[in-house]
Design an enzyme around this catalytic site. Structure first.
Site, PDB file in Angstrom:
ATOM      1  N   LYS A 182      89.617  35.103  63.604  1.00  0.00           N
ATOM      2  CA  LYS A 182      89.050  35.830  63.890  1.00  0.00           C
ATOM      3  C   LYS A 182      87.697  36.380  63.124  1.00  0.00           C
ATOM      4  CE  LYS A 182      88.388  40.058  64.991  1.00  0.00           C
ATOM      5  NZ  LYS A 182      87.010  40.088  65.371  1.00  0.00           N
ATOM      6  N   GLY A 194      88.609  43.902  55.588  1.00  0.00           N
ATOM      7  CA  GLY A 194      87.733  44.824  56.268  1.00  0.00           C
ATOM      8  C   GLY A 194      87.949  46.431  55.743  1.00  0.00           C
ATOM      9  N   SER A 195      87.759  47.263  56.832  1.00  0.00           N
ATOM     10  CA  SER A 195      87.673  48.547  56.456  1.00  0.00           C
ATOM     11  C   SER A 195      89.192  49.130  56.063  1.00  0.00           C
ATOM     12  CB  SER A 195      87.185  49.454  57.636  1.00  0.00           C
ATOM     13  OG  SER A 195      87.627  49.354  58.513  1.00  0.00           O
ATOM     14  N   THR A 196      89.284  50.117  55.286  1.00  0.00           N
ATOM     15  CA  THR A 196      90.678  50.405  54.964  1.00  0.00           C
ATOM     16  C   THR A 196      91.208  51.345  56.283  1.00  0.00           C
ATOM     17  OG1 THR A 196      90.072  51.339  52.659  1.00  0.00           O
ATOM     18  CG2 THR A 196      91.761  52.476  53.635  1.00  0.00           C
ATOM     19  N   GLU A 197      90.539  51.964  57.106  1.00  0.00           N
ATOM     20  CA  GLU A 197      90.969  52.400  58.337  1.00  0.00           C
ATOM     21  C   GLU A 197      91.424  51.454  59.167  1.00  0.00           C
ATOM     22  OE1 GLU A 197      87.914  54.052  60.529  1.00  0.00           O
ATOM     23  OE2 GLU A 197      89.233  55.008  62.058  1.00  0.00           O
ATOM     24  N   GLY A 229      92.511  48.477  58.212  1.00  0.00           N
ATOM     25  CA  GLY A 229      93.616  47.876  57.521  1.00  0.00           C
ATOM     26  C   GLY A 229      95.095  48.545  57.486  1.00  0.00           C
ATOM     27  N   GLU A 237      92.358  43.144  52.103  1.00  0.00           N
ATOM     28  CA  GLU A 237      91.043  43.504  51.228  1.00  0.00           C
ATOM     29  C   GLU A 237      90.494  44.447  51.833  1.00  0.00           C
ATOM     30  OE1 GLU A 237      90.669  42.231  48.277  1.00  0.00           O
ATOM     31  OE2 GLU A 237      91.951  40.213  48.248  1.00  0.00           O
ATOM     32  N   CYS A 263      81.817  45.156  49.543  1.00  0.00           N
ATOM     33  CA  CYS A 263      82.884  45.759  49.201  1.00  0.00           C
ATOM     34  C   CYS A 263      82.985  46.360  47.779  1.00  0.00           C
ATOM     35  CB  CYS A 263      84.054  45.376  49.755  1.00  0.00           C
ATOM     36  SG  CYS A 263      84.276  43.408  48.902  1.00  0.00           S
ATOM     37  N   GLU A 296      83.043  55.639  51.502  1.00  0.00           N
ATOM     38  CA  GLU A 296      82.409  54.336  51.409  1.00  0.00           C
ATOM     39  C   GLU A 296      81.220  54.574  52.269  1.00  0.00           C
ATOM     40  OE1 GLU A 296      84.048  50.772  52.958  1.00  0.00           O
ATOM     41  OE2 GLU A 296      83.674  49.698  51.223  1.00  0.00           O
TER      42      GLU A 296
HETATM   43  P1  NAD Z   1      86.154  46.180  60.139  1.00  0.00           P
HETATM   44  O1  NAD Z   1      87.347  46.839  59.511  1.00  0.00           O
HETATM   45  O2  NAD Z   1      85.516  47.086  61.254  1.00  0.00           O
HETATM   46  O3  NAD Z   1      86.341  44.902  60.732  1.00  0.00           O
HETATM   47  C1  NAD Z   1      86.845  43.887  59.933  1.00  0.00           C
HETATM   48  C2  NAD Z   1      87.456  42.893  61.040  1.00  0.00           C
HETATM   49  O4  NAD Z   1      88.636  43.357  61.785  1.00  0.00           O
HETATM   50  C3  NAD Z   1      86.603  42.442  62.116  1.00  0.00           C
HETATM   51  O5  NAD Z   1      86.648  40.920  62.551  1.00  0.00           O
HETATM   52  C4  NAD Z   1      87.235  43.152  63.340  1.00  0.00           C
HETATM   53  O6  NAD Z   1      86.750  42.865  64.486  1.00  0.00           O
HETATM   54  C5  NAD Z   1      88.692  43.512  63.017  1.00  0.00           C
HETATM   55  N1  NAD Z   1      89.254  44.393  63.718  1.00  0.00           N
HETATM   56  C6  NAD Z   1      88.613  45.640  64.207  1.00  0.00           C
HETATM   57  N2  NAD Z   1      89.581  46.331  64.493  1.00  0.00           N
HETATM   58  C7  NAD Z   1      90.895  45.887  64.600  1.00  0.00           C
HETATM   59  C8  NAD Z   1      92.103  45.992  64.889  1.00  0.00           C
HETATM   60  N3  NAD Z   1      92.517  47.126  65.409  1.00  0.00           N
HETATM   61  N4  NAD Z   1      93.139  44.952  64.763  1.00  0.00           N
HETATM   62  C9  NAD Z   1      92.858  43.841  64.169  1.00  0.00           C
HETATM   63  N5  NAD Z   1      91.424  43.525  63.598  1.00  0.00           N
HETATM   64  C10 NAD Z   1      90.467  44.511  64.022  1.00  0.00           C
HETATM   65  O7  NAD Z   1      85.267  46.176  58.650  1.00  0.00           O
HETATM   66  P2  NAD Z   1      83.436  45.677  58.855  1.00  0.00           P
HETATM   67  O8  NAD Z   1      82.950  46.898  59.411  1.00  0.00           O
HETATM   68  O9  NAD Z   1      83.592  44.237  59.741  1.00  0.00           O
HETATM   69  O10 NAD Z   1      83.496  45.262  57.273  1.00  0.00           O
HETATM   70  C11 NAD Z   1      83.202  46.606  56.588  1.00  0.00           C
HETATM   71  C12 NAD Z   1      84.437  46.830  55.751  1.00  0.00           C
HETATM   72  O11 NAD Z   1      85.125  45.572  55.282  1.00  0.00           O
HETATM   73  C13 NAD Z   1      84.051  47.871  54.562  1.00  0.00           C
HETATM   74  O12 NAD Z   1      85.030  48.726  54.548  1.00  0.00           O
HETATM   75  C14 NAD Z   1      84.390  46.954  53.456  1.00  0.00           C
HETATM   76  O13 NAD Z   1      84.551  47.688  52.211  1.00  0.00           O
HETATM   77  C15 NAD Z   1      85.507  46.031  53.955  1.00  0.00           C
HETATM   78  N6  NAD Z   1      85.312  44.741  52.976  1.00  0.00           N
HETATM   79  C16 NAD Z   1      86.152  44.617  51.848  1.00  0.00           C
HETATM   80  C17 NAD Z   1      86.259  43.455  51.164  1.00  0.00           C
HETATM   81  C18 NAD Z   1      87.084  43.180  50.263  1.00  0.00           C
HETATM   82  O14 NAD Z   1      87.333  41.965  49.558  1.00  0.00           O
HETATM   83  N7  NAD Z   1      88.041  44.136  49.647  1.00  0.00           N
HETATM   84  C19 NAD Z   1      85.106  42.536  51.235  1.00  0.00           C
HETATM   85  C20 NAD Z   1      84.344  42.756  52.520  1.00  0.00           C
HETATM   86  C21 NAD Z   1      84.192  43.893  53.403  1.00  0.00           C
END
Ligand code: NAD
Length: 492
Positions: A188, A241-244, A246, A263, A297, A396
């Protein structure tokens, strides 16, 4: 540069508004779609299929049947060859993929063409090489007549959930090791940037990767991602994605004891000692925050400068920053593109306002920008007068915003750097190599760069301490997260 010009002049090959399941384009349930936008022009690019929980079921079924069928029958060496072929096919279409990534994300074509796409290709080739070298061990045990060995088996169906900042690259970090280890994948991508993932899946079929091995289901985060995390047919979730989000995923995944690698976010410290090469450090601090529009990130978003060098370093950094102007991402000379969406820019500007209200000073930038009246651009921003406890130094921001904080001596630098809930990466700039290693050892971060910043390699593990996540992507370590170890005892 000529590659970037060529890419920008192409007609983009856009995927149809369908899901990719079982090796073909299929309509989403109810034929639902959403529009994906070019953030630099605010114009629609195309429609993208929007999956439902029922579509996730279909994708998981296709992935399970491939796992137990054609993919299981494919030898490890053959898997490696197929992944390598995918890398070759992507290399042939590199200009088109770079162009589509830039249109969808707003990042400069220079980055998509010369960093993102070559890194995807490199990652595929790195794990293609691993496919037939993933072995167990024979273990000497206490009983004299017992043979014991371990087997490394695929975990099964992997659910990959990825963000929008490096859309295809962060997908490749998951797909390449997953396939090398013999798993199948349901991916996804982030809704904002789903196009290149769909194109890659079609390409995988063209090079002979069997139907169902790689499936792509764009759609809403909680609807599609949530259905994947809860799905009994998925064995592991690989999330960036975001910590929240995650944290929510970790809670939901616990119900089915799903394997999980996370991550997450970061607020990475970049520490400049007074004895460093200040020109190199200023350049490193600049690239550390402004590369990728700061939507990175591991961005070096907290700059700690030893007091004796503070003013000189800041002067060099601000001069560089003021030369960086947002520009049309399709222009090969542009180095700062559009933020990914209006929401993202609004959120970044709100962080800057909060910083100002907390007493920080804007040394440069701090405002929105546009190019020819359009787009979600922003001036690169440096804030001074910041205290490490301010929200602007702790939260962040995920945009081109740097906070700068002076320090006295290595002990204070380490204490300030570690005073964060995150622990993704860190930078250290000094000519004293002993001090560099001592500080690197004390930093709570999954990656430490010494006298450089933002360097990644498919062969080097990457991941977080603390709330930046767990598990490691890339390198040999990633293979552990895509295999189960089976111990076999053989009696007399
Ligand atoms: P996000 O957490 O909003 O979304 C990431 C993914 O998760 C998207 O595909 C989103 O559709 C999906 N998602 C959203 N809600 C979900 C849920 N309830 N259940 C399952 N999946 C869900 O993050 P973003 O805004 O796309 O990206 C930015 C964030 O990602 C930043 O916090 C950044 O630090 C982090 N990031 C981390 C790394 C790393 O390697 N540590 C790399 C890139 C980005």
């Amino acid at each position: 540069m000529s590659g970037a010009t060529e890419a920008a002049e192409l007609q983009p090959q856009l995927p149809p508004a369908k899901l990719w399941i079982g090796g073909e384009w299929v309509e989403s349930e109810g034929n639902r779609t959403f529009t994906t936008e070019n953030p630099a022009t605010e114009e629609a690019i195309c429609e993208v299929a929007s999956a439902s929980a029922a579509d996730v079921d279909r994708a998981v079924e296709a992935a399970r049947s491939a796992l137990e069928g054609d993919w299981r029958k494919t030898s490890a060496r053959e898997r490696g060859k197929l992944i390598w072929r995918l890398a070759d096919a992507l290399e042939e279409r590199i200009q088109d993929f770079a162009l589509v990534e830039t249109l969808d994300n707003g990042k400069p074509i220079f980055e998509s063409r010369y960093v993102d796409m070559p890194s995807v290709i490199d990652c595929l080739r790195y794990y293609a090489g691993w496919a037939d070298k993933i072995t167990g061990e024979t273990l000497p045990l206490s009983g004299p007549m017992v043979l014991n060995y371990t087997l490394r088996e695929p975990v099964g169906v992997v659910g990959a959930i990825t963000p929008w900042n490096f859309p295809l690259l962060l997908a490749a970090w998951k797909i390449a090791p997953a396939l090398a280890c013999g798993n199948t994948v349901v991916h996804k991508p982030a809704s904002l940037t789903a196009l290149t993932a769909l194109k890659l899946a079609e390409l995988a079929s063209e090079v002979g990767i069997p139907p169902g091995v790689l499936n792509v289901v764009p759609g809403g985060g909680s609807e599609v991602g949530g259905a994947m995390v809860a799905h009994e047919g998925i064995n592991k979730i690989a999330f960036t994605g975001s910590t929240e989000v995650g944290v929510g995923i970790a809670k939901l995944a616990a119900d089915s004891v799903k394997r999980l690698s996370l991550e997450l976010g970061g607020k990475s410290p970049n520490i400049v000692f007074a004895d460093s090469d200040l020109d190199a450090a200023a350049k490193g601090a600049f690239n550390g925050i402004f590369y990728g529009k700061g939507e990175v990130c591991a961005a070096g978003s907290r700059l700690f400068v030893e007091r004796a060098a503070h003013d000189e370093l800041l002067e060099k950094l601000i001069a560089r920053t003021e030369r960086l102007q947002p520009g049309d991402p399709l222009h090969p000379k542009t180095r700062l593109g559009s933020l990914v969406s209006k929401n993202q820019r609004d959120s970044v500007l709100a962080h800057v306002e909060k910083g100002r209200a907390e007493g920080a000073e804007i040394a440069t930038g701090g405002v929105a920008a546009n190019v020819e009246g359009k787009g979600y651009f922003m001036q690169p921003t440096v804030l001074t007068g910041v205290d490490n406890s301010m929200a602007i130094a702790q939260e962040e921001i995920f945009g081109p915003v740097l906070v700068t904080i002076p320090f006295d001596g290595p002990e204070e630098a380490v204490a300030l750097a570690n005073a964060s809930v995150y622990g993704l990466a860190a930078g250290v700039w000094t000519r004293d190599i002993g001090k560099a290693h001592r500080v690197a050892a004390q930093l709570e971060a999954g990656t430490v760069w010494i006298n450089q910043y933002n360097w990644y390699d498919a062969g080097a593990p990457f991941g977080g301490y603390k709330r930046s996540g767990y598990g490691r992507e890339l390198g040999r370590q990633a293979l552990d997260h895509y295999t189960e170890t089976k111990t076999v005892f053989v009696g007399k």
